[in-house]
Write an enzyme that holds these catalytic residues in place. Structure first.
Site, PDB file in Angstrom:
ATOM      1  N   ASN A 159      46.708  40.469  30.772  1.00 48.50           N
ATOM      2  CA  ASN A 159      46.916  41.798  31.336  1.00 48.50           C
ATOM      3  C   ASN A 159      48.099  42.472  30.641  1.00 48.50           C
ATOM      4  O   ASN A 159      49.248  42.079  30.851  1.00 48.50           O
ATOM      5  CB  ASN A 159      47.160  41.650  32.846  1.00 48.50           C
ATOM      6  CG  ASN A 159      47.378  42.985  33.542  1.00 48.50           C
ATOM      7  OD1 ASN A 159      47.478  44.026  32.903  1.00 48.50           O
ATOM      8  ND2 ASN A 159      47.454  42.943  34.864  1.00 48.50           N
ATOM      9  N   CYS A 172      49.367  49.450  36.446  1.00 47.12           N
ATOM     10  CA  CYS A 172      48.125  49.155  35.719  1.00 47.12           C
ATOM     11  C   CYS A 172      47.162  50.332  35.685  1.00 47.12           C
ATOM     12  O   CYS A 172      46.191  50.308  34.936  1.00 47.12           O
ATOM     13  CB  CYS A 172      47.436  47.928  36.317  1.00 47.12           C
ATOM     14  SG  CYS A 172      48.400  46.443  36.060  1.00 47.12           S
ATOM     15  N   HIS A 200      40.284  48.057  33.670  1.00 46.37           N
ATOM     16  CA  HIS A 200      41.596  47.429  33.484  1.00 46.37           C
ATOM     17  C   HIS A 200      41.394  45.912  33.488  1.00 46.37           C
ATOM     18  O   HIS A 200      40.613  45.384  34.273  1.00 46.37           O
ATOM     19  CB  HIS A 200      42.534  47.850  34.611  1.00 46.37           C
ATOM     20  CG  HIS A 200      43.804  47.072  34.638  1.00 46.37           C
ATOM     21  ND1 HIS A 200      44.631  46.987  33.543  1.00 46.37           N
ATOM     22  CD2 HIS A 200      44.377  46.311  35.610  1.00 46.37           C
ATOM     23  CE1 HIS A 200      45.664  46.229  33.841  1.00 46.37           C
ATOM     24  NE2 HIS A 200      45.535  45.791  35.091  1.00 46.37           N
TER      25      HIS A 200
HETATM   26  N1  ACO Z   1      47.580  27.034  37.718  1.00 40.90           N
HETATM   27  C1  ACO Z   1      47.215  26.219  38.702  1.00 40.90           C
HETATM   28  N2  ACO Z   1      47.270  26.550  39.998  1.00 40.90           N
HETATM   29  C2  ACO Z   1      47.700  27.781  40.302  1.00 40.90           C
HETATM   30  C3  ACO Z   1      48.106  28.704  39.313  1.00 40.90           C
HETATM   31  C4  ACO Z   1      48.027  28.293  37.979  1.00 40.90           C
HETATM   32  N3  ACO Z   1      48.383  29.083  36.949  1.00 40.90           N
HETATM   33  N4  ACO Z   1      48.479  29.848  39.920  1.00 40.90           N
HETATM   34  C5  ACO Z   1      48.337  29.662  41.238  1.00 40.90           C
HETATM   35  N5  ACO Z   1      47.871  28.405  41.472  1.00 40.90           N
HETATM   36  C6  ACO Z   1      47.588  27.757  42.738  1.00 40.90           C
HETATM   37  C7  ACO Z   1      48.346  28.353  43.906  1.00 40.90           C
HETATM   38  O1  ACO Z   1      49.666  27.866  43.954  1.00 40.90           O
HETATM   39  C8  ACO Z   1      47.515  27.882  45.060  1.00 40.90           C
HETATM   40  O2  ACO Z   1      47.855  26.534  45.345  1.00 40.90           O
HETATM   41  P1  ACO Z   1      47.964  26.010  46.858  1.00 40.90           P
HETATM   42  O3  ACO Z   1      46.580  26.188  47.425  1.00 40.90           O
HETATM   43  O4  ACO Z   1      48.403  24.618  46.692  1.00 40.90           O
HETATM   44  O5  ACO Z   1      48.965  26.907  47.529  1.00 40.90           O
HETATM   45  C9  ACO Z   1      46.106  27.893  44.508  1.00 40.90           C
HETATM   46  O6  ACO Z   1      46.230  27.930  43.073  1.00 40.90           O
HETATM   47  C10 ACO Z   1      45.297  29.091  44.939  1.00 40.90           C
HETATM   48  O7  ACO Z   1      46.108  30.240  44.795  1.00 40.90           O
HETATM   49  P2  ACO Z   1      45.522  31.692  45.009  1.00 40.90           P
HETATM   50  O8  ACO Z   1      46.636  32.679  44.926  1.00 40.90           O
HETATM   51  O9  ACO Z   1      44.664  31.691  46.242  1.00 40.90           O
HETATM   52  O10 ACO Z   1      44.576  31.797  43.731  1.00 40.90           O
HETATM   53  P3  ACO Z   1      43.637  32.957  43.339  1.00 40.90           P
HETATM   54  O11 ACO Z   1      42.290  32.430  43.143  1.00 40.90           O
HETATM   55  O12 ACO Z   1      43.821  34.144  44.239  1.00 40.90           O
HETATM   56  O13 ACO Z   1      44.185  33.351  41.902  1.00 40.90           O
HETATM   57  C11 ACO Z   1      45.543  35.060  40.899  1.00 40.90           C
HETATM   58  C12 ACO Z   1      45.527  33.789  41.743  1.00 40.90           C
HETATM   59  C13 ACO Z   1      44.995  34.731  39.543  1.00 40.90           C
HETATM   60  C14 ACO Z   1      46.985  35.533  40.786  1.00 40.90           C
HETATM   61  C15 ACO Z   1      44.667  36.131  41.583  1.00 40.90           C
HETATM   62  O14 ACO Z   1      44.998  36.244  42.951  1.00 40.90           O
HETATM   63  C16 ACO Z   1      44.788  37.480  40.941  1.00 40.90           C
HETATM   64  O15 ACO Z   1      44.355  37.712  39.831  1.00 40.90           O
HETATM   65  N6  ACO Z   1      45.347  38.458  41.676  1.00 40.90           N
HETATM   66  C17 ACO Z   1      45.474  39.799  41.174  1.00 40.90           C
HETATM   67  C18 ACO Z   1      46.687  39.926  40.353  1.00 40.90           C
HETATM   68  C19 ACO Z   1      46.713  41.247  39.635  1.00 40.90           C
HETATM   69  O16 ACO Z   1      45.706  41.886  39.415  1.00 40.90           O
HETATM   70  N7  ACO Z   1      47.867  41.678  39.260  1.00 40.90           N
HETATM   71  C20 ACO Z   1      47.857  42.841  38.418  1.00 40.90           C
HETATM   72  C21 ACO Z   1      48.783  43.754  38.749  1.00 40.90           C
HETATM   73  S1  ACO Z   1      49.973  43.953  37.523  1.00 40.90           S
HETATM   74  C22 ACO Z   1      50.612  45.533  37.667  1.00 40.90           C
HETATM   75  O17 ACO Z   1      50.075  46.405  38.310  1.00 40.90           O
HETATM   76  C23 ACO Z   1      51.926  45.715  36.986  1.00 40.90           C
END
Ligand code: ACO
Length: 327
Positions: free
Chosen positions: A282, A111, A252
Site C-alpha cells: 500500500n 488513501c 486503491h
Molecule cells: N503475520 C502473522 N500474524 C499476524 C500479522 C502478520 N503480519 N498481522 C496480524 N497478525 C495476527 C494478529 O495478531 C491476530 O493474532 P491473534 O488472533 O493471536 O490476536 C491474527 O493475525 C488476526 O488478526 P486480524 O487483525 O484479525 O487479521 P486480519 O485478517 O484482519 O488482517 C490486516 C489484518 C491485514 C491488517 C487487515 O485487517 C487489513 O488489511 N485491514 C485494513 C488495513 C488498511 O486498509 N489500512 C489502510 C489504510 S492506510 C491509510 O489510509 C494511510
C-alpha cells in the site's frame, strides 16, 4: 468540458523487501501475508524524502508531454508523508523542478488522496483557473510505519504516480462523474496519534511510538469493504453503467481481499481489475496513479476505456470516480 489526463508516469524505489525479509525478525510468514493481504513484496527508499520519489516521475511526465517547468501552473500533492508539516511538499517539488510561475498545495485525504486531488485538480482546470496542473500522488510510508508491529510493517510501501491534468473540448473523454465522502467518526481507527496540535511531539510521544501509524486493522477492513463496494455500485447506477461497460476497476491497493470484495459487488471478473499490490503493498496516495501508469505503459489501458477509480482511507475518506481514458 471535462478535464483529461494528458501524461502519466510513476516511480518506485529499486530496493525490494520480500515477505522473507520480515520473517527474519517478526513472528510472521510469507503464507500469512499472502493469504491475508495479497502482498509479496514492497519497495522502500533507503534515503531521501517523499519529494525524491516525486521528482523522477514528474520529470518523466512532463517530458512525455513535451513540456517544461515553465508550462506548469499548479501542483497538488496528496500525501500523508509530506517532506515537512510545512512548507508544503508542493513548494519543495516546485523548487526542485525549477517551476517558476505556479501555485500549489498538499492535500490530506490519506488513501483517498489521489481521488480527492483528481477532482480538485479537474475542477480547477475545467473552470479555466488553471491550464496545466501536475498532480503527484506519492507517499514514503516507510517513514511512518512501525516496523516492530507485524500487523502494519508488512502492509505498506513507498512510491509515486504523477499525472498532468488539462482541459479538453471533447465531452466523450476524461472526468465524467464522482462521489466523494468523509466521515470523521472513523478517525479513531486509523491515525497518526501525535505530532499535530492535538498532541505535540514530546519525549513521551516518541517513547510511546505515537508518530507511527496507529490502526485497528479489522475496523478499517470492515469499513473499507463496505465503503468501497457501496460507492462503486452507486456510481455505476448513477451513470447507467453495467459491469460489461467497464473496462477496468482501478482500486486503491490496501488489501487484496478488499479489492476482490469490491469487484464482486460490481459484478466484475478479476481480469478487469488493476492489481499490483503483490509488488508494491500500500503506497497510500501512490496506488491508483501507479496502477494507471503501469497499465497504460503496458498497452492494457486504451483510449476510450471506461474506468472506475475507487478508494478508502483514514478519516474515514472514500469515493469513486468515473473516467473515460483519453490517452
Ligand atoms: N503475520 C502473522 N500474524 C499476524 C500479522 C502478520 N503480519 N498481522 C496480524 N497478525 C495476527 C494478529 O495478531 C491476530 O493474532 P491473534 O488472533 O493471536 O490476536 C491474527 O493475525 C488476526 O488478526 P486480524 O487483525 O484479525 O487479521 P486480519 O485478517 O484482519 O488482517 C490486516 C489484518 C491485514 C491488517 C487487515 O485487517 C487489513 O488489511 N485491514 C485494513 C488495513 C488498511 O486498509 N489500512 C489502510 C489504510 S492506510 C491509510 O489510509 C494511510
Amino acid at each position: 468540458m471535462p478535464a483529461i489526463i494528458t501524461s502519466i508516469a510513476h516511480y518506485v524505489p529499486s530496493d525490494v523487501y520480500t515477505n522473507e525479509y520480515f520473517e527474519k525478525y517478526l513472528d510472521t510468514s510469507h503464507e500469512w501475508i499472502m493469504e491475508r493481504t495479497g502482498i509479496a513484496e514492497r519497495r522502500f527508499a533507503k534515503e531521501g524524502a517523499n519529494s525524491d520519489l516525486i521528482i523522477p516521475a514528474a520529470k518523466e511526465c512532463m517530458e512525455k508531454r513535451g513540456i517544461g517547468p515553465d508550462d506548469i501552473d499548479c501542483i497538488i500533492i496528496p500525501t500523508v508523508t509530506p517532506d515537512h508539516m510545512f512548507p508544503s511538499t508542493a513548494c519543495v517539488v516546485q523548487n526542485k523542478l525549477g517551476i517558476k510561475k505556479a501555485w500549489g498545495f498538499d492535500l490530506s485525504a490519506a488513501c483517498s488522496g489521489f481521488l480527492f486531488a483528481l477532482i480538485t485538480a479537474s475542477k480547477l482546470v475545467e473552470s479555466g483557473a488553471v491550464k496545466r496542473l501536475l498532480l503527484c500522488g506519492s507517499d514514503k510510508m516507510s517513514s511512518i510505519v512501525n516496523f516492530d508491529d507485524r500487523a502494519q510493517a508488512v502492509l505498506f510501501g513507498d512510491g509515486a504516480g504523477v499525472v498532468l491534468i488539462e482541459n479538453s473540448d471533447d465531452p466523450d473523454y476524461g472526468l465524467q462523474d464522482f462521489i466523494l465522502q468523509i466521515d470523521g467518526s472513523g478517525g479513531q481507527y486509523l491515525k497518526q496519534v501525535a505530532g499535530g496540535s492535538f498532541k505535540p511531539a514530546s519525549f513521551e510521544t516518541v517513547q510511546n511510538k505515537e508518530h507511527y501509524i496507529y490502526q485497528d486493522g479489522q475496523a478499517v477492513f470492515k469499513a473499507a469493504v463496505k465503503g468501497m463496494a457501496d460507492v462503486t455500485v452507486e456510481i455505476m447506477e448513477k451513470n447507467g453503467l453495467r459491469s460489461e461497460d467497464i473496462a477496468w476497476l482501478v482500486p486503491h491497493q490496501a488489501n487484496l481481499r478488499i479489492i476482490t470484495a469490491t469487484a464482486k459487488r460490481m459484478g466484475l471478473e478479476m481480469d478487469k481489475v488493476m492489481v499490483n499490490i503483490e509488488k508494491y503493498g500500500n503506497t497510500t496516495a501512490g496506488t491508483i496513479p501507479i496502477c494507471l501508469s503501469e497499465w497504460y505503459q503496458s498497452g492494457k489501458l486504451k483510449k476510450g476505456d471506461k474506468i472506475i477509480l475507487a478508494g478508502f482511507g483514514a478519516g474515514f475518506t472514500w469515493g469513486a470516480i468515473y473516467f473515460i481514458w483519453n490517452l
